[in-house]
Design a protein around this motif. Structure first.
Motif, PDB file in Angstrom:
ATOM      1  N   CYS A 122       0.826  -1.212   0.000  1.00 39.15           N
ATOM      2  CA  CYS A 122       0.000   0.000   0.000  1.00 39.15           C
ATOM      3  C   CYS A 122       0.861   1.264   0.000  1.00 39.15           C
ATOM      4  N   ARG A 123       1.337   1.651   1.166  1.00 40.47           N
ATOM      5  CA  ARG A 123       2.005   2.941   1.316  1.00 40.47           C
ATOM      6  C   ARG A 123       3.360   3.023   0.625  1.00 40.47           C
ATOM      7  N   SER A 124       4.238   2.068   0.876  1.00 39.40           N
ATOM      8  CA  SER A 124       5.593   2.194   0.305  1.00 39.40           C
ATOM      9  C   SER A 124       5.626   2.060  -1.221  1.00 39.40           C
ATOM     10  N   PRO A 125       4.804   1.185  -1.847  1.00 47.47           N
ATOM     11  CA  PRO A 125       4.833   1.196  -3.312  1.00 47.47           C
ATOM     12  C   PRO A 125       4.236   2.484  -3.901  1.00 47.47           C
ATOM     13  N   ILE A 126       3.282   3.090  -3.193  1.00 47.36           N
ATOM     14  CA  ILE A 126       2.760   4.383  -3.645  1.00 47.36           C
ATOM     15  C   ILE A 126       3.873   5.418  -3.568  1.00 47.36           C
ATOM     16  N   ALA A 127       4.579   5.477  -2.438  1.00 45.18           N
ATOM     17  CA  ALA A 127       5.675   6.446  -2.281  1.00 45.18           C
ATOM     18  C   ALA A 127       6.756   6.218  -3.335  1.00 45.18           C
ATOM     19  N   GLU A 128       7.111   4.957  -3.559  1.00 50.52           N
ATOM     20  CA  GLU A 128       8.133   4.635  -4.565  1.00 50.52           C
ATOM     21  C   GLU A 128       7.705   5.119  -5.949  1.00 50.52           C
ATOM     22  N   ALA A 129       6.458   4.815  -6.333  1.00 46.76           N
ATOM     23  CA  ALA A 129       5.966   5.195  -7.659  1.00 46.76           C
ATOM     24  C   ALA A 129       5.883   6.714  -7.809  1.00 46.76           C
ATOM     25  N   VAL A 130       5.432   7.388  -6.767  1.00 43.93           N
ATOM     26  CA  VAL A 130       5.351   8.853  -6.783  1.00 43.93           C
ATOM     27  C   VAL A 130       6.748   9.456  -6.944  1.00 43.93           C
ATOM     28  N   PHE A 131       7.704   8.940  -6.174  1.00 45.05           N
ATOM     29  CA  PHE A 131       9.066   9.486  -6.235  1.00 45.05           C
ATOM     30  C   PHE A 131       9.699   9.218  -7.604  1.00 45.05           C
ATOM     31  N   ILE A 157       2.054   8.492   8.062  1.00 47.38           N
ATOM     32  CA  ILE A 157       1.249   8.115   6.900  1.00 47.38           C
ATOM     33  C   ILE A 157       0.529   6.833   7.302  1.00 47.38           C
ATOM     34  N   GLU A 158      -0.756   6.983   7.592  1.00 47.56           N
ATOM     35  CA  GLU A 158      -1.554   5.878   8.141  1.00 47.56           C
ATOM     36  C   GLU A 158      -1.764   4.776   7.101  1.00 47.56           C
ATOM     37  N   ASP A 159      -1.809   3.543   7.581  1.00 45.49           N
ATOM     38  CA  ASP A 159      -2.029   2.388   6.722  1.00 45.49           C
ATOM     39  C   ASP A 159      -3.475   2.394   6.212  1.00 45.49           C
ATOM     40  N   PRO A 160      -3.671   2.437   4.888  1.00 42.42           N
ATOM     41  CA  PRO A 160      -5.030   2.484   4.349  1.00 42.42           C
ATOM     42  C   PRO A 160      -5.643   1.100   4.103  1.00 42.42           C
ATOM     43  N   TYR A 161      -4.908   0.039   4.416  1.00 42.83           N
ATOM     44  CA  TYR A 161      -5.305  -1.317   4.028  1.00 42.83           C
ATOM     45  C   TYR A 161      -6.743  -1.658   4.434  1.00 42.83           C
ATOM     46  N   TYR A 162      -7.130  -1.316   5.667  1.00 42.42           N
ATOM     47  CA  TYR A 162      -8.480  -1.651   6.133  1.00 42.42           C
ATOM     48  C   TYR A 162      -9.467  -0.521   5.860  1.00 42.42           C
ATOM     49  N   GLY A 163      -9.045   0.454   5.074  1.00 48.94           N
ATOM     50  CA  GLY A 163      -9.902   1.592   4.757  1.00 48.94           C
ATOM     51  C   GLY A 163     -10.512   1.480   3.371  1.00 48.94           C
ATOM     52  N   ASN A 164     -10.758   2.657   2.783  1.00 50.94           N
ATOM     53  CA  ASN A 164     -11.392   2.708   1.473  1.00 50.94           C
ATOM     54  C   ASN A 164     -10.540   3.537   0.504  1.00 50.94           C
ATOM     55  N   GLU A 165     -11.085   3.776  -0.686  1.00 50.90           N
ATOM     56  CA  GLU A 165     -10.352   4.520  -1.709  1.00 50.90           C
ATOM     57  C   GLU A 165      -9.917   5.901  -1.219  1.00 50.90           C
ATOM     58  N   GLU A 166     -10.755   6.514  -0.408  1.00 49.83           N
ATOM     59  CA  GLU A 166     -10.436   7.833   0.137  1.00 49.83           C
ATOM     60  C   GLU A 166      -9.151   7.788   0.984  1.00 49.83           C
ATOM     61  N   SER A 196       1.905  -8.170  -5.998  1.00 51.53           N
ATOM     62  CA  SER A 196       1.701  -6.847  -6.575  1.00 51.53           C
ATOM     63  C   SER A 196       1.084  -5.941  -5.509  1.00 51.53           C
ATOM     64  N   PRO A 197       1.199  -4.629  -5.697  1.00 56.73           N
ATOM     65  CA  PRO A 197       0.538  -3.715  -4.751  1.00 56.73           C
ATOM     66  C   PRO A 197      -0.975  -3.963  -4.715  1.00 56.73           C
ATOM     67  N   ASP A 198      -1.590  -3.551  -3.631  1.00 60.35           N
ATOM     68  CA  ASP A 198      -3.035  -3.624  -3.442  1.00 60.35           C
ATOM     69  C   ASP A 198      -3.736  -2.984  -4.645  1.00 60.35           C
ATOM     70  N   ALA A 199      -4.827  -3.584  -5.084  1.00 55.13           N
ATOM     71  CA  ALA A 199      -5.563  -3.075  -6.259  1.00 55.13           C
ATOM     72  C   ALA A 199      -5.994  -1.627  -6.064  1.00 55.13           C
ATOM     73  N   ARG A 200      -6.325  -1.248  -4.824  1.00 55.31           N
ATOM     74  CA  ARG A 200      -6.740   0.138  -4.566  1.00 55.31           C
ATOM     75  C   ARG A 200      -5.561   1.097  -4.696  1.00 55.31           C
ATOM     76  N   ALA A 201      -4.361   0.644  -4.330  1.00 52.64           N
ATOM     77  CA  ALA A 201      -3.160   1.472  -4.509  1.00 52.64           C
ATOM     78  C   ALA A 201      -2.884   1.666  -5.997  1.00 52.64           C
ATOM     79  N   LEU A 202      -2.992   0.581  -6.764  1.00 50.92           N
ATOM     80  CA  LEU A 202      -2.762   0.663  -8.206  1.00 50.92           C
ATOM     81  C   LEU A 202      -3.789   1.563  -8.876  1.00 50.92           C
ATOM     82  N   SER A 203      -5.038   1.469  -8.460  1.00 52.79           N
ATOM     83  CA  SER A 203      -6.110   2.294  -9.016  1.00 52.79           C
ATOM     84  C   SER A 203      -5.856   3.772  -8.721  1.00 52.79           C
ATOM     85  N   CYS A 204      -5.442   4.054  -7.506  1.00 50.68           N
ATOM     86  CA  CYS A 204      -5.139   5.436  -7.118  1.00 50.68           C
ATOM     87  C   CYS A 204      -3.984   5.986  -7.951  1.00 50.68           C
TER      88      CYS A 204
END
Length: 158
Positions: free
Chosen positions: A18-27, A128-137, A55-63
């Motif tokens: 979730c968080r670290s692959p998003i940060a990696e991709a953003v950077f 940076i809170e873990d979004p795993y148990y959350g939603n797209e927001e 692979s990263p969480d589908a919601r991370a990839l979608s975001c």
């Protein structure tokens, strides 16, 4: 002859989906946009071994896709070599920080500066809170934090 990366950063969270692959991709996108990608070695990893090879969480990839960012990252666990290889290991929360500091304490001559990615947030949101148990927001919130933090980190390292 290609230039050798002179700077390196490893983004770390609990599971590396979730968080670290998003940060990696953003950077990665930021350094590409600045045309300095050849100066950086960039990766992400997990303190746990739960999602190695995933692979990263589908919601991370979608975001990420929403912002035109693709990633082919596969989950991996932080290794001892990472503490010698990377200049910076940037993690997402206090639990990650504790785990990484404990592991680095077992390594002689740890090269990496280990800190929270949130220390670079201009809005001063340290965790940076873990979004795993959350939603797209929640994934959107992580993305926006990562953008702010990564931009600031890149500016400070340039």
């Amino acid at each position: 002859m290609a230039a050798v990366a002179s700077k390196s950063v490893l983004f770390v969270c609990l599971g590396n989906i979730c968080r670290s692959p998003i940060a990696e991709a953003v950077f990665r996108k930021l350094v590409q946009d600045e045309s300095v990608e050849n100066q950086w070695m960039i990766d992400s990893g997990a303190v746990s071994d739960w999602n190695v090879g995933s692979s990263p969480d589908a919601r991370a990839l979608s975001c990420l896709r929403k912002y035109g960012i693709e990633t082919s990252h596969k989950g991996r666990q932080v290794t001892k070599d990472d503490f010698f290889t990377y200049d910076y290991i940037l993690c997402m929360d206090e639990s990650n920080l504790r785990d990484l500091k404990r592991k680095s304490g077992q390594i002689k001559n740890c090269k990496a500066k280990i800190e929270l990615l949130g220390t670079y947030d201009p809005q001063k949101l340290l965790i940076i809170e873990d979004p795993y148990y959350g939603n797209e927001e929640d994934f959107e919130t992580v993305y926006q934090q990562c953008v702010r933090c990564c931009k600031s980190f890149l500016e400070k390292c340039s």
